[in-house]
Write a protein that holds these residues in place. Structure first.
Motif, PDB file in Angstrom:
ATOM      1  N   PRO A 242      35.312  53.943  50.510  1.00  0.00           N
ATOM      2  CA  PRO A 242      35.281  54.692  49.206  1.00  0.00           C
ATOM      3  C   PRO A 242      34.528  53.897  47.476  1.00  0.00           C
ATOM      4  CG  PRO A 242      37.529  54.459  50.420  1.00  0.00           C
ATOM      5  CD  PRO A 242      36.159  53.160  50.952  1.00  0.00           C
ATOM      6  N   CYS A 279      43.997  45.402  51.835  1.00  0.00           N
ATOM      7  CA  CYS A 279      42.497  46.211  51.153  1.00  0.00           C
ATOM      8  C   CYS A 279      42.453  45.519  50.261  1.00  0.00           C
ATOM      9  CB  CYS A 279      42.217  47.610  51.797  1.00  0.00           C
ATOM     10  SG  CYS A 279      40.767  47.723  50.756  1.00  0.00           S
ATOM     11  N   HIS A 282      42.339  48.472  47.125  1.00  0.00           N
ATOM     12  CA  HIS A 282      43.531  49.343  47.387  1.00  0.00           C
ATOM     13  C   HIS A 282      44.062  50.166  46.492  1.00  0.00           C
ATOM     14  CE1 HIS A 282      47.223  46.611  47.232  1.00  0.00           C
ATOM     15  NE2 HIS A 282      47.782  48.064  46.960  1.00  0.00           N
ATOM     16  N   CYS A 285      41.786  52.270  44.965  1.00  0.00           N
ATOM     17  CA  CYS A 285      41.410  53.841  45.401  1.00  0.00           C
ATOM     18  C   CYS A 285      41.674  54.821  45.687  1.00  0.00           C
ATOM     19  CB  CYS A 285      41.170  53.043  47.285  1.00  0.00           C
ATOM     20  SG  CYS A 285      40.881  53.249  48.698  1.00  0.00           S
ATOM     21  N   GLU A 287      42.058  57.244  48.257  1.00  0.00           N
ATOM     22  CA  GLU A 287      41.923  57.054  49.163  1.00  0.00           C
ATOM     23  C   GLU A 287      42.733  56.814  50.349  1.00  0.00           C
ATOM     24  OE1 GLU A 287      38.741  59.382  51.430  1.00  0.00           O
ATOM     25  OE2 GLU A 287      37.645  58.348  50.324  1.00  0.00           O
ATOM     26  N   CYS A 292      46.579  50.055  53.850  1.00  0.00           N
ATOM     27  CA  CYS A 292      45.749  50.075  53.104  1.00  0.00           C
ATOM     28  C   CYS A 292      46.704  48.553  52.240  1.00  0.00           C
ATOM     29  CB  CYS A 292      45.544  50.766  51.944  1.00  0.00           C
ATOM     30  SG  CYS A 292      44.773  51.634  52.938  1.00  0.00           S
ATOM     31  N   CYS A 310      37.186  49.212  55.997  1.00  0.00           N
ATOM     32  CA  CYS A 310      37.998  50.180  55.351  1.00  0.00           C
ATOM     33  C   CYS A 310      38.704  50.877  56.513  1.00  0.00           C
ATOM     34  CB  CYS A 310      37.091  51.241  54.932  1.00  0.00           C
ATOM     35  SG  CYS A 310      38.116  52.771  54.620  1.00  0.00           S
TER      36      CYS A 310
HETATM   37 FE1  SF4 Z   1      40.353  52.513  50.101  1.00  0.00          FE
HETATM   38 FE2  SF4 Z   1      42.375  52.001  52.701  1.00  0.00          FE
HETATM   39 FE3  SF4 Z   1      39.641  52.094  52.861  1.00  0.00          FE
HETATM   40 FE4  SF4 Z   1      40.915  50.407  51.211  1.00  0.00          FE
HETATM   41  S1  SF4 Z   1      40.988  50.723  52.811  1.00  0.00           S
HETATM   42  S2  SF4 Z   1      38.985  51.374  50.855  1.00  0.00           S
HETATM   43  S3  SF4 Z   1      42.463  51.258  50.286  1.00  0.00           S
HETATM   44  S4  SF4 Z   1      41.064  53.514  52.326  1.00  0.00           S
END
Ligand code: SF4
Ligand code: MG
Length: 314
Positions: A242, A279, A282, A285, A287, A292, A310
């Motif tokens: 993303p 992440c 997050h 993001c 998504e 996450c 991801c």
């Molecule tokens: Fe987005 Fe989750 Fe992927 Fe991180 S792990 S980029 S927060 S979907």
């Protein structure tokens, strides 16, 4: 491989260590001979620190740097100096990296003197040759950096990097300070030189638009981590992460009919002093899922040769 750079954070009374800034947090990649790897991300993502660690201008906290089969981390200073003949850097601001009180000749001769290459006459001849190679001429040798335009100064910076006949050039935002029309001239020059001298490039930039044309593969960094890496064309046509998608939506498309729905980045990049759990992306993001904010996604091969970190691809 496994490269990390943590800067200690000192705060509170008596400068007690309060934590670490994870400028580069466990990244691994390779560059093949003769190819160009683009490293892209917003400022503060650790891309410049990574470039400098490869040269050991910054000492890695942890991890390994292999160059031509040789481990560079832990190499003695004499051997490291020998190796640096084969790896050179080109910097963003050519003016800041060129000594204003030295003539172009002195600037270009310096790496040869440092490495004890050639007689004075041979060095001066090589200066003239390299000036021609980058599209200047030997009659520029007696001038000072301020007598040149930004694009010409970057040509001088490139000539200096080429003086020792290196195999690898790490270019840290070499065209970011230049006008768009001059940018393409310098990029074309870098491509011609790559052909002529069989150079390998690591090309650092904050803009995916700049690296597309020149790179064979591109790695995208976010908050000290590598979040996606694959062939250049594939990254632009089928981005997985993303963050990469958001960065790409900011790159101008020449044909407006092709323009995709913009995925704008909201909010600022969090501070590397206090990166989000799980992440690191997050907080921005669109998504984002429950997992996450809890688990850090690892860089995995999603399709052959295409790596992303991801949870969408778990
Ligand atoms: Fe987005 Fe989750 Fe992927 Fe991180 S792990 S980029 S927060 S979907
Ligand atoms: Mg930088």
């Amino acid at each position: 491989a496994g490269l990390k750079k943590y800067f200690p954070l000192h705060g509170g009374f008596f400068g007690k260590k309060t934590g670490d800034v994870k400028a580069v947090d466990d990244i691994s990649f390779f560059v093949k001979k003769g190819e160009t790897l683009g490293l892209v991300g917003e400022s503060g993502c650790g891309k410049s620190t990574t470039g400098r660690m490869l040269m050991r201008l910054i000492e890695p906290t942890e991890g390994s740097v292999r160059f031509d089969g040789k481990e560079l981390v832990g190499l003695g200073s004499k051997e490291m100096r020998e190796t640096r003949k084969d790896m050179q850097m080109v910097f963003q601001d050519p003016f800041a990296s060129l000594n204003p009180r030295h003539t172009v000749e002195q600037i270009l001769e310096e790496p040869l003197i440092v490495h004890g290459i050639g007689t004075s006459a041979e060095r001066k001849q090589r200066v003239g040759e390299m000036l021609e190679v980058v599209g200047l001429s030997s009659y520029h040798a007696k001038r000072y950096p301020h007598q040149f335009s930004g694009g010409q100064r970057q040509r001088i910076g490139i000539a200096r990097a080429l003086m020792t006949n290196p195999k690898l050039i790490i270019a840290d935002e070499p065209v970011s300070a230049l006008d768009v029309s001059i940018q393409s001239q310098v990029l074309n020059l870098l491509e011609d030189l790559q052909q002529e001298f069989q150079l390998t490039y690591i090309f650092i930039a904050h803009d995916l638009g700049v690296v597309r044309h020149i790179s064979d593969r591109v790695g995208v960094m976010y908050l000290g981590r590598l979040v996606e890496i694959t062939d250049s064309d594939r990254l632009y046509e089928e981005p997985l992460h993303p963050y990469t998608k958001a960065l790409l939506s900011a790159v101008p498309v020449p044909d407006p009919g092709q323009r995709k729905e913009p995925v704008l980045l909201t909010g600022d990049m969090p501070s590397p002093e206090n990166p989000p759990m799980g992440c690191a992306f997050h907080t921005r993001c669109r998504e984002c899922m429950a997992i996450c904010s809890e688990e850090r996604p690892v860089l995995k091969e999603i399709t052959p040769g295409h790596f992303a970190a991801c949870h969408l691809y778990d």
